[in-house]
Structure formats: structure tokens, C-alpha cells
Design a protein around this motif. Sequence first.
Motif, PDB file in Angstrom:
ATOM      1  N   LEU A 192      12.322  45.956 -16.529  1.00  0.00           N
ATOM      2  CA  LEU A 192      11.046  45.751 -15.852  1.00  0.00           C
ATOM      3  C   LEU A 192      10.680  44.270 -15.821  1.00  0.00           C
ATOM      4  N   VAL A 193      10.725  43.627 -16.962  1.00  0.00           N
ATOM      5  CA  VAL A 193      10.352  42.214 -17.047  1.00  0.00           C
ATOM      6  C   VAL A 193      11.274  41.368 -16.177  1.00  0.00           C
ATOM      7  N   GLN A 194      12.566  41.628 -16.247  1.00  0.00           N
ATOM      8  CA  GLN A 194      13.527  40.865 -15.458  1.00  0.00           C
ATOM      9  C   GLN A 194      13.269  41.030 -13.962  1.00  0.00           C
ATOM     10  N   ALA A 195      13.081  42.265 -13.524  1.00  0.00           N
ATOM     11  CA  ALA A 195      12.892  42.534 -12.101  1.00  0.00           C
ATOM     12  C   ALA A 195      11.600  41.923 -11.576  1.00  0.00           C
ATOM     13  N   LEU A 196      10.522  42.061 -12.313  1.00  0.00           N
ATOM     14  CA  LEU A 196       9.220  41.586 -11.827  1.00  0.00           C
ATOM     15  C   LEU A 196       9.108  40.068 -11.877  1.00  0.00           C
ATOM     16  N   THR A 197       9.573  39.459 -12.954  1.00  0.00           N
ATOM     17  CA  THR A 197       9.490  37.995 -13.023  1.00  0.00           C
ATOM     18  C   THR A 197      10.424  37.345 -12.007  1.00  0.00           C
ATOM     19  N   SER A 198      11.568  37.953 -11.755  1.00  0.00           N
ATOM     20  CA  SER A 198      12.481  37.427 -10.731  1.00  0.00           C
ATOM     21  C   SER A 198      11.866  37.520  -9.343  1.00  0.00           C
ATOM     22  N   ALA A 199      10.972  38.485  -9.156  1.00  0.00           N
ATOM     23  CA  ALA A 199      10.313  38.671  -7.858  1.00  0.00           C
ATOM     24  C   ALA A 199       9.036  37.840  -7.736  1.00  0.00           C
ATOM     25  N   GLY A 200       8.758  36.993  -8.718  1.00  0.00           N
ATOM     26  CA  GLY A 200       7.615  36.089  -8.618  1.00  0.00           C
ATOM     27  C   GLY A 200       6.335  36.590  -9.252  1.00  0.00           C
ATOM     28  N   TYR A 201       6.402  37.701 -10.000  1.00  0.00           N
ATOM     29  CA  TYR A 201       5.217  38.186 -10.695  1.00  0.00           C
ATOM     30  C   TYR A 201       5.094  37.503 -12.056  1.00  0.00           C
ATOM     31  N   GLU A 202       3.862  37.272 -12.479  1.00  0.00           N
ATOM     32  CA  GLU A 202       3.607  36.721 -13.808  1.00  0.00           C
ATOM     33  C   GLU A 202       3.376  37.868 -14.792  1.00  0.00           C
ATOM     34  N   HIS A 203       4.066  37.806 -15.909  1.00  0.00           N
ATOM     35  CA  HIS A 203       3.921  38.824 -16.952  1.00  0.00           C
ATOM     36  C   HIS A 203       2.778  38.373 -17.850  1.00  0.00           C
ATOM     37  N   TYR A 204       1.543  38.629 -17.406  1.00  0.00           N
ATOM     38  CA  TYR A 204       0.394  38.019 -18.069  1.00  0.00           C
ATOM     39  C   TYR A 204      -0.177  38.854 -19.214  1.00  0.00           C
ATOM     40  N   GLU A 205       0.238  40.114 -19.310  1.00  0.00           N
ATOM     41  CA  GLU A 205      -0.124  40.981 -20.431  1.00  0.00           C
ATOM     42  C   GLU A 205       1.016  41.956 -20.592  1.00  0.00           C
ATOM     43  N   ILE A 206       1.260  42.461 -21.778  1.00  0.00           N
ATOM     44  CA  ILE A 206       2.480  43.222 -22.044  1.00  0.00           C
ATOM     45  C   ILE A 206       2.737  44.295 -20.998  1.00  0.00           C
ATOM     46  N   SER A 207       1.711  45.011 -20.583  1.00  0.00           N
ATOM     47  CA  SER A 207       1.895  46.105 -19.628  1.00  0.00           C
ATOM     48  C   SER A 207       1.540  45.727 -18.197  1.00  0.00           C
ATOM     49  N   ASN A 208       1.228  44.458 -17.942  1.00  0.00           N
ATOM     50  CA  ASN A 208       0.683  44.082 -16.638  1.00  0.00           C
ATOM     51  C   ASN A 208       1.362  42.862 -16.037  1.00  0.00           C
ATOM     52  N   PHE A 209       1.597  42.960 -14.734  1.00  0.00           N
ATOM     53  CA  PHE A 209       2.276  41.921 -13.968  1.00  0.00           C
ATOM     54  C   PHE A 209       1.466  41.651 -12.697  1.00  0.00           C
ATOM     55  N   ALA A 210       1.349  40.391 -12.331  1.00  0.00           N
ATOM     56  CA  ALA A 210       0.571  40.065 -11.139  1.00  0.00           C
ATOM     57  C   ALA A 210       1.195  38.892 -10.404  1.00  0.00           C
TER      58      ALA A 210
END
Length: 373
Positions: free
Chosen positions: A219-237
Motif C-alpha cells: 500500500l505505502v509503495q503504491a500510493l507514495t509512488s503515485a504521488g500521495y503523501e503518507h501523512y498518517e498511518i492509515s491515510n494518504f492524500a
Amino acid sequence: MHLYVHIPFCKQACHYCDFHFSTNLSRKSVLVDAICAEISLQKSHLPKRELSTIYLGGGTPSLLTEWELAQLMTTIEQYFTVSPTAEITLEANPDDLDPKKLQMLRRYVNRLSIGIQTFDESALRWMNRAHTAIEAQACVALAQAAGFDNLSVDLIYGIPNRSKDKWQEDLYKMLALNVPHLSAYALTIEPDTAFGRWQKKGQLPAADEVLAADEFEELVQALTSAGYEHYEISNFAKPGQYARHNTAYWQRRPYLGVGPSAHSYNGYSRQYNIANNSRYISEIQQGNVPATVEKLSLADQVNDYLLTGLRTQWGCSLAQLTMLLGADFAQTQARDLAAMYATGWLTRQGDQLLLTPVGKLFADRVAATLFVE
């Protein structure tokens, strides 16, 4: 200031959910009346009357009729000033979001949090979700067409007994929707749920922590690679599109919660409304707020800050911890801090204590190790 409104009704009970709700909708309008009355009773709870966020959660707030939603929003505006730039969020299930309902919601709220959970039809059935995989994908496009550009979706990972590619498919489909925010949670088995009862009878294995950890890393790899910020353990924006209401919780800002089971916080105390619809209605009709108040000690305030702050990308400020504690936190907790640094789960950057990437898998354990008494 921030306002949370709990709408404790659902069409059916998801097998994993232990939030307070009822599937008996017969008293929904009566309970909305009671929530409006509580708003009047609680109008002075917050230090200021201007609201920068409103969050309608549940339960399933998308079950509200236009009359009920209008009644709630009119009451809020009667007793509070709603900022012109306020974030107003409503939690919704995909099966409720047809074009007509979305056009109605657009008149009252500017952000939707949609409980998709998974795009896997068999997993949806297993969890007893009310929507289908087709509805899970279609609802986002319908919401965007209705003018909602501020959208969040929920996903659940760590679902047992399914092939690894199902989670990867969930991530692929979520990213294809081009929504600005994602909340993702590991499946947990709570005792007072269908899953909990099945597990007690030996009909369901314990949650697979290894599977959940592996899927969290994907999850973290996919979302951060897509430009989302992992700003809280369960939340990406996407940049600048954090959930403002939930961020207020994590940053210890005062908020008022109304409705059965709702919580409130003012920095020095927490308040918990009764989690029983009939008793809640009865007490409110008598002019009473059926809540338990817990005064927070200095240690409680420090521990709350550790528990919430460490979950975020901003971490915890040592200066803030010292101010809350009334003593040098780094010195008082020097041994436990050293132990957490040694594990590689915690790091210090200037004044900030931050979880490392691997530390995010052990956030609660790190916070508990640093708790003060």
C-alpha cells in the motif's frame, strides 16, 4: 473548532464492524430531532463558535433524507458560525449514491468519504457489505460527475484466504479512480462482531499479521509512488488535500461530538455519549446530555499526544511533550527513548520524534513504551 455528528443507522451489519449503530430505522427521524436538541444543549462546549470542519459519520449518514440532513445543517448554523471555507464531510456507502442522491448531498456537504472497502465481489459478500463491486467503482464516477472533487475512499487490507493479487487489484482500481484521498485499514477481529463470534467458535482464524504487514508495505509503495503523501498511518492524500477534520483529532484540537456514542475533547477532558439510541433519545428529551466526562491528568494528555501524534508525518514535538508534562520529557523518558531508537522504529529529527517506515507497523507499541505515569 470542529463538530462530529454520529448517525447510528445502517441497512445491515458488516461482519467486522463494532461501531455503534442500529439496523432498525424506524426511529431515525426521532433520533435526528434528539441530535438537533443536543446541539442546542452543547452549544457552549467549545471555546469558540466558528466551525472549520463538520463531519457526519456513523453508521451510514448517506441514509439521511434531505429533510433530515437539512434539519441538521440548519440547526448547526443556528448555534454555530460555519466558516465559508469549512470542510463538510459525509460518510457514504456506494449503494446509496445514485445521481439524484448525489445532487441532493451536494447542496449540504462538500466532501464525501465513501466506504468501498474492496472491489472484490466475494470479499464484499464475506464481509456482508451492502454494495456490489460494480457499485464500488461506479459511485466514484457518479460523485465526480455531480461536482464532488473532494473525495476519500476507504479500503480494507489483510483480508484472509484470498490470493495476493486481489489486494494489488484493489490498489490498481483505487488509483484509476483519481481520488485525492485514501483511508486504508487492516482488518481487525473485534469480539462483539459476527467475525468475533465466529472466531470464538473456531470458525474463523485469527487475523494474519504477516499478511497485513505485507499488504501495508505494498500500500505505502503504491500510493507514495503515485504521488500521495503518507501523512498518517492509515491515510494518504495528494499534496494539500489532507482530511482537515481527522487531522484536527491527531493534532489535539478541540472538537464536539453529538449523537449516541459520540466523543468530545477540549484539551483537558474527554466526553463520551451513551451508546444506546433509546436511552440517548430519552435523556435528551429530558434536557440532559447522557455523557460521561473524563478529566485528563497531565500524564493522560502526554499519552494522548504520543498515541495520536506519532501516527502522523509531523510526529511529536519534544518541546510540546515537555510543556504538557511539566518536566523534560527527553530526560524523563531517556531510557525508553534509547530503546526505541535502538529498535529502528523511532527517530529524532531536531525537536520532533518520528516513526520510521518500519516503526509504522508498531506505532501503538512505540507509543505505549513512551507513556508516562
